[in-house]
Design an enzyme around this catalytic site. Structure first.
Site, mmCIF file in Angstrom:
data_model
loop_
_atom_site.group_PDB
_atom_site.id
_atom_site.type_symbol
_atom_site.label_atom_id
_atom_site.label_comp_id
_atom_site.label_asym_id
_atom_site.label_seq_id
_atom_site.Cartn_x
_atom_site.Cartn_y
_atom_site.Cartn_z
ATOM 1 N N ARG A 178 32.861 47.268 35.918
ATOM 2 C CA ARG A 178 33.471 46.887 36.590
ATOM 3 C C ARG A 178 33.645 48.307 36.467
ATOM 4 N NH1 ARG A 178 36.734 43.728 38.500
ATOM 5 N NH2 ARG A 178 36.772 41.826 37.648
ATOM 6 N N GLY A 187 34.074 33.603 43.954
ATOM 7 C CA GLY A 187 32.793 33.229 43.875
ATOM 8 C C GLY A 187 31.975 34.678 43.829
ATOM 9 N N ASP A 217 63.410 24.161 53.079
ATOM 10 C CA ASP A 217 63.580 25.736 53.087
ATOM 11 C C ASP A 217 62.481 26.047 52.376
ATOM 12 O OD1 ASP A 217 64.668 24.287 50.795
ATOM 13 O OD2 ASP A 217 66.705 26.038 51.230
ATOM 14 N N GLY A 218 61.455 25.322 51.175
ATOM 15 C CA GLY A 218 60.326 24.979 51.180
ATOM 16 C C GLY A 218 60.683 25.109 49.301
ATOM 17 N N SER A 274 37.189 32.434 41.196
ATOM 18 C CA SER A 274 38.114 32.410 41.819
ATOM 19 C C SER A 274 36.948 32.463 43.434
ATOM 20 C CB SER A 274 38.727 33.429 41.119
ATOM 21 O OG SER A 274 39.632 33.798 41.953
ATOM 22 N N THR A 327 31.308 36.857 41.539
ATOM 23 C CA THR A 327 30.650 37.039 39.985
ATOM 24 C C THR A 327 29.476 36.067 40.398
ATOM 25 O OG1 THR A 327 33.016 37.354 38.921
ATOM 26 C CG2 THR A 327 30.464 36.482 37.474
ATOM 27 N N ASP A 343 31.130 29.262 33.779
ATOM 28 C CA ASP A 343 32.558 30.483 33.944
ATOM 29 C C ASP A 343 33.621 30.052 33.281
ATOM 30 O OD1 ASP A 343 33.018 32.972 33.465
ATOM 31 O OD2 ASP A 343 32.555 33.601 35.177
ATOM 32 N N LYS A 364 27.694 43.125 32.852
ATOM 33 C CA LYS A 364 28.665 42.995 34.483
ATOM 34 C C LYS A 364 29.867 43.924 34.069
ATOM 35 C CE LYS A 364 32.173 40.007 35.916
ATOM 36 N NZ LYS A 364 33.373 38.774 36.325
#
Ligand code: R5P
Length: 294
Positions: free
Chosen positions: A191, A222, A34-35, A220, A224, A216, A189
């Site tokens: 946002r 990619g 069941d995990g 995550s 960036t 970095d 950068k």
């Protein structure tokens, strides 16, 4: 002190035990149909200070539960002190309330780990130092950037240009620069607060004809790195590498980065991936040795 290599960082935990000359306690673990997770410590921890090595990248919930279960099992079986060695600390990005109605997730993680019996936390390149302040016990973050930079020096890339993909990561590029011995710089950068879309620009970089390594903390999706690689290509960089501490590399991130012209991605084993070419074992075993003698 004894080392417990958790299921999510078994290989790294075993390397740490070996390098530090500490006894390891094997863990039996399984996932029920069941995990639900099951863990069992296969050795005595009575009166011991134990270090549990367990990363909390995906599946975050299961890895956090296993960590809590191992800590509680250690305490239940008489461990004197439990240090959690969490190479990648999940939920460190939600370290405060951004919008009304949210939870500061890391605070809940901290309370849960405290309740399970953890007395101390060691992590690596935590996304936000502020996240560590939410733990009701001593919590600190080490940096693996010099190890990553050393990897490139060993391969003959001394004097490469260390680039931060945004101003906030400039301290990372500077740490790398101290080992590489070349230049360091950063992109900008921004946002959009409404759409979440980011725009990167690179002014006064002088990357033409140079070997550039983008450093970095996390890769995550990619996005960036892909954006940074595009700017570097336009500016005539000779070759571009991407280095990060935590190679989350979600979905097709690796392919997108390679398609953007990056020669290679180098990450650590904080998150076990194909790109995990640098081990955190020397850094973490050294820290455990210091803890033990202190
Ligand atoms: C941002 O502040 C972080 O340092 C990384 O640049 C970011 O998490 C990378 O995310 P992605 O790979 O999705 O662009």
């Amino acid at each position: 002190m004894k080392v417990i290599p958790g299921p999510a960082s078994k290989e790294l935990g075993e390397k740490i035990a070996q390098l530090s000359g500490l006894e390891k306690i094997p863990v039996t673990y399984k996932v029920f149909p069941d995990g639900e997770s099951y863990v069992r410590l296969e050795g005595s921890v009575r009166s011991e200070h134990v270090a549990i090595v367990q990363t909390t990248s995906a599946p975050q919930a299961a890895n956090l539960m296993q960590l809590a279960f191992m800590a509680a099992a250690a305490k239940r079986n008489g461990a004197r002190k439990v240090t959690a060695v969490i190479p990648y600390l999940a939920y460190a990005r939600q370290d405060k309330i951004f919008l009304q109605g949210e939870n500061a997730s890391i605070e809940t993680v901290a309370a849960m780990l405290h309740a399970a019996g953890i007395d101390e936390l060691i992590t690596v390149n935590v996304h936000s130092e502020n996240a560590l302040a939410k733990f009701p016990f001593p919590a600190r973050s080490l940096t693996a950037i010099p190890l990553l930079a050393e990897h490139f020096v060993q391969r003959g890339f001394q004097n490469a240009f260390a680039l931060a993909p945004d101003k906030g990561a400039m301290y990372i590029a500077e740490q790398a620069q101290r080992v590489l011995g070349g230049e360091a710089g950063s992109l900008e950068k921004e946002r959009d607060p409404y759409t979440g879309q980011t725009t990167q620009t690179g002014k006064n970089l002088n990357a033409k004809g140079k070997t550039v390594i983008i450093f970095d903390d996390i890769i995550s999706t990619g996005g960036t790195i892909v954006g940074a690689a595009k700017i570097l290509r336009e500016q005539g960089a000779k070759q571009v590498f991407a280095a990060c501490v935590h190679p989350l590399l979600i979905g097709d991130a690796e392919k997108r980065i390679m398609d953007a012209g990056v020669k290679e991605i180098v990450g650590t084993d904080s998150v076990p991936r194909r790109a995990s070419k640098v081990s955190l074992a020397p850094l973490l075993s050294n820290e455990l040795r210091t803890l033990q003698s202190g």
